[in-house]
Design a protein around this motif. Structure first.
Motif, PDB file in Angstrom:
ATOM      1  N   ALA A   1     148.081 -64.043  -2.987  1.00 58.10           N
ATOM      2  CA  ALA A   1     149.504 -63.732  -2.781  1.00 58.10           C
ATOM      3  C   ALA A   1     149.736 -63.041  -1.442  1.00 58.10           C
ATOM      4  O   ALA A   1     150.424 -62.028  -1.350  1.00 58.10           O
ATOM      5  N   LEU A   2     149.146 -63.609  -0.389  1.00 59.70           N
ATOM      6  CA  LEU A   2     149.276 -63.036   0.942  1.00 59.70           C
ATOM      7  C   LEU A   2     150.695 -63.220   1.471  1.00 59.70           C
ATOM      8  O   LEU A   2     151.323 -64.246   1.210  1.00 59.70           O
ATOM      9  N   ASP A   3     151.172 -62.235   2.221  1.00 58.88           N
ATOM     10  CA  ASP A   3     152.394 -62.454   2.974  1.00 58.88           C
ATOM     11  C   ASP A   3     151.998 -63.324   4.172  1.00 58.88           C
ATOM     12  O   ASP A   3     150.885 -63.216   4.665  1.00 58.88           O
ATOM     13  N   GLU A   4     152.857 -64.213   4.597  1.00 54.58           N
ATOM     14  CA  GLU A   4     152.569 -65.137   5.696  1.00 54.58           C
ATOM     15  C   GLU A   4     151.214 -65.849   5.506  1.00 54.58           C
ATOM     16  O   GLU A   4     150.349 -65.818   6.387  1.00 54.58           O
ATOM     17  N   PRO A   5     151.017 -66.498   4.351  1.00 56.40           N
ATOM     18  CA  PRO A   5     149.699 -67.083   4.068  1.00 56.40           C
ATOM     19  C   PRO A   5     149.246 -68.123   5.087  1.00 56.40           C
ATOM     20  O   PRO A   5     148.056 -68.166   5.421  1.00 56.40           O
ATOM     21  N   GLU A   6     150.162 -68.954   5.597  1.00 55.89           N
ATOM     22  CA  GLU A   6     149.750 -69.975   6.568  1.00 55.89           C
ATOM     23  C   GLU A   6     149.242 -69.336   7.849  1.00 55.89           C
ATOM     24  O   GLU A   6     148.230 -69.762   8.406  1.00 55.89           O
ATOM     25  N   ARG A   7     149.935 -68.312   8.305  1.00 54.28           N
ATOM     26  CA  ARG A   7     149.525 -67.635   9.538  1.00 54.28           C
ATOM     27  C   ARG A   7     148.195 -66.910   9.350  1.00 54.28           C
ATOM     28  O   ARG A   7     147.291 -67.015  10.179  1.00 54.28           O
ATOM     29  N   ARG A   8     148.074 -66.199   8.249  1.00 54.46           N
ATOM     30  CA  ARG A   8     146.843 -65.446   7.990  1.00 54.46           C
ATOM     31  C   ARG A   8     145.637 -66.368   7.810  1.00 54.46           C
ATOM     32  O   ARG A   8     144.565 -66.117   8.349  1.00 54.46           O
ATOM     33  N   THR A   9     145.810 -67.446   7.041  1.00 54.97           N
ATOM     34  CA  THR A   9     144.673 -68.343   6.820  1.00 54.97           C
ATOM     35  C   THR A   9     144.319 -69.135   8.076  1.00 54.97           C
ATOM     36  O   THR A   9     143.158 -69.480   8.279  1.00 54.97           O
ATOM     37  N   ALA A  10     145.296 -69.395   8.939  1.00 61.08           N
ATOM     38  CA  ALA A  10     144.978 -70.057  10.217  1.00 61.08           C
ATOM     39  C   ALA A  10     144.117 -69.137  11.083  1.00 61.08           C
ATOM     40  O   ALA A  10     143.187 -69.598  11.766  1.00 61.08           O
ATOM     41  N   LEU A  11     144.405 -67.841  11.058  1.00 63.81           N
ATOM     42  CA  LEU A  11     143.586 -66.889  11.818  1.00 63.81           C
ATOM     43  C   LEU A  11     142.169 -66.828  11.250  1.00 63.81           C
ATOM     44  O   LEU A  11     141.183 -66.805  11.997  1.00 63.81           O
ATOM     45  N   VAL A  12     142.052 -66.812   9.919  1.00 59.06           N
ATOM     46  CA  VAL A  12     140.733 -66.835   9.285  1.00 59.06           C
ATOM     47  C   VAL A  12     139.990 -68.116   9.694  1.00 59.06           C
ATOM     48  O   VAL A  12     138.812 -68.075  10.066  1.00 59.06           O
ATOM     49  N   ALA A  13     140.696 -69.243   9.650  1.00 57.65           N
ATOM     50  CA  ALA A  13     140.083 -70.521  10.019  1.00 57.65           C
ATOM     51  C   ALA A  13     139.561 -70.500  11.447  1.00 57.65           C
ATOM     52  O   ALA A  13     138.496 -71.053  11.730  1.00 57.65           O
ATOM     53  N   SER A  14     140.285 -69.842  12.349  1.00 61.10           N
ATOM     54  CA  SER A  14     139.842 -69.807  13.748  1.00 61.10           C
ATOM     55  C   SER A  14     138.473 -69.140  13.866  1.00 61.10           C
ATOM     56  O   SER A  14     137.627 -69.584  14.648  1.00 61.10           O
ATOM     57  N   GLN A  15     138.238 -68.111  13.091  1.00 58.39           N
ATOM     58  CA  GLN A  15     136.941 -67.429  13.118  1.00 58.39           C
ATOM     59  C   GLN A  15     135.848 -68.288  12.492  1.00 58.39           C
ATOM     60  O   GLN A  15     134.762 -68.424  13.038  1.00 58.39           O
ATOM     61  N   LEU A  16     136.150 -68.871  11.336  1.00 59.20           N
ATOM     62  CA  LEU A  16     135.134 -69.623  10.610  1.00 59.20           C
ATOM     63  C   LEU A  16     134.770 -70.935  11.315  1.00 59.20           C
ATOM     64  O   LEU A  16     133.598 -71.291  11.382  1.00 59.20           O
ATOM     65  N   VAL A  17     135.756 -71.622  11.846  1.00 56.76           N
ATOM     66  CA  VAL A  17     135.463 -72.868  12.571  1.00 56.76           C
ATOM     67  C   VAL A  17     134.681 -72.553  13.848  1.00 56.76           C
ATOM     68  O   VAL A  17     133.741 -73.270  14.209  1.00 56.76           O
ATOM     69  N   GLY A  18     135.046 -71.473  14.520  1.00 60.31           N
ATOM     70  CA  GLY A  18     134.287 -71.058  15.701  1.00 60.31           C
ATOM     71  C   GLY A  18     132.840 -70.756  15.360  1.00 60.31           C
ATOM     72  O   GLY A  18     131.914 -71.146  16.085  1.00 60.31           O
ATOM     73  N   LEU A  19     132.635 -70.084  14.243  1.00 57.26           N
ATOM     74  CA  LEU A  19     131.274 -69.779  13.797  1.00 57.26           C
ATOM     75  C   LEU A  19     130.495 -71.057  13.494  1.00 57.26           C
ATOM     76  O   LEU A  19     129.337 -71.196  13.881  1.00 57.26           O
ATOM     77  N   VAL A  20     131.133 -72.003  12.812  1.00 56.27           N
ATOM     78  CA  VAL A  20     130.475 -73.279  12.510  1.00 56.27           C
ATOM     79  C   VAL A  20     130.033 -73.965  13.795  1.00 56.27           C
ATOM     80  O   VAL A  20     128.893 -74.423  13.913  1.00 56.27           O
TER      81      VAL A  20
END
Length: 196
Positions: A141-160
């Motif tokens: 139930a995150l506020d601004e879930p699309e924005r927050r998960t896109a930021l998380v994705a940027s870290q994880l995809v970079g790590l991959v």
């Protein structure tokens, strides 16, 4: 010729494979939202009911088309069930455990290495964002879930890319616990911290 069959072919041993091949092609070309079970069925030369018989829902078909060893919808449940507090660490532990498992990593690497192909970008984006991070954002139930998960994705995809695809040192040989300790606070900040 009275015994000749008309219409779509019945289920056969190769029907499941034909449906999967059609689904992969559709999901890759049109993304999750642009793909319909009817379209996949038409491409495979079967009735849509047969697609549902073999795979269930469109989500189930998508996961099967990705050929992952782990169903991401099930894998993220512990991340969600623990609540927002500590979700960054739980997500990072899950992520590293999947990517450090050679059997699980191989089909994922095939997907990631094909990311330069615009059609395969749909599979990566929809597979990761829709099936992994989307449920995390909604479940927590995150506020601004699309924005927050896109930021998380940027870290994880970079790590991959750096650890598993390009094998950049010292990241490629960093122990899993060190990765979790390094990345978890950053992910937690994206999930629950203030955003600019």
């Amino acid at each position: 010729m009275s015994g000749a069959r008309r219409g779509r072919r019945p289920g056969a041993p190769d029907t499941r494979a034909a449906i999967l091949a059609a689904a992969r092609a559709r999901f890759a070309a049109q993304g999750y939202a642009g793909t319909s079970v009817r379209g996949v069925a038409a491409d495979a030369g079967v009735d849509a009911a047969l697609v549902h018989h073999y795979f269930g829902t469109k989500d189930d078909l998508f996961v099967a088309a990705l050929e992952l060893r782990v169903d991401p919808r099930v894998a993220v449940l512990p991340v969600i069930e623990g609540g927002v507090e500590g979700a960054g660490e739980r997500l990072m532990r899950l992520f590293v455990s999947v990517w450090d498992d050679e059997e699980a990593r191989l089909p994922l690497l095939v997907l990631i290495r094909g990311i330069a192909d615009p059609e395969r970008q749909n599979l990566v984006r929809d597979g990761f964002v829709r099936m992994v991070l989307g449920p995390v954002g909604a479940g927590l139930a995150l506020d601004e879930p699309e924005r927050r998960t896109a930021l998380v994705a940027s870290q994880l995809v970079g790590l991959v890319m750096l650890r598993y695809v390009l094998a950049v040192e010292p990241l490629a040989s960093t122990p899993a616990e060190t990765l979790v300790a390094t990345y978890a606070p950053v992910l937690q900040g994206y999930l629950s911290g203030p955003l600019p």
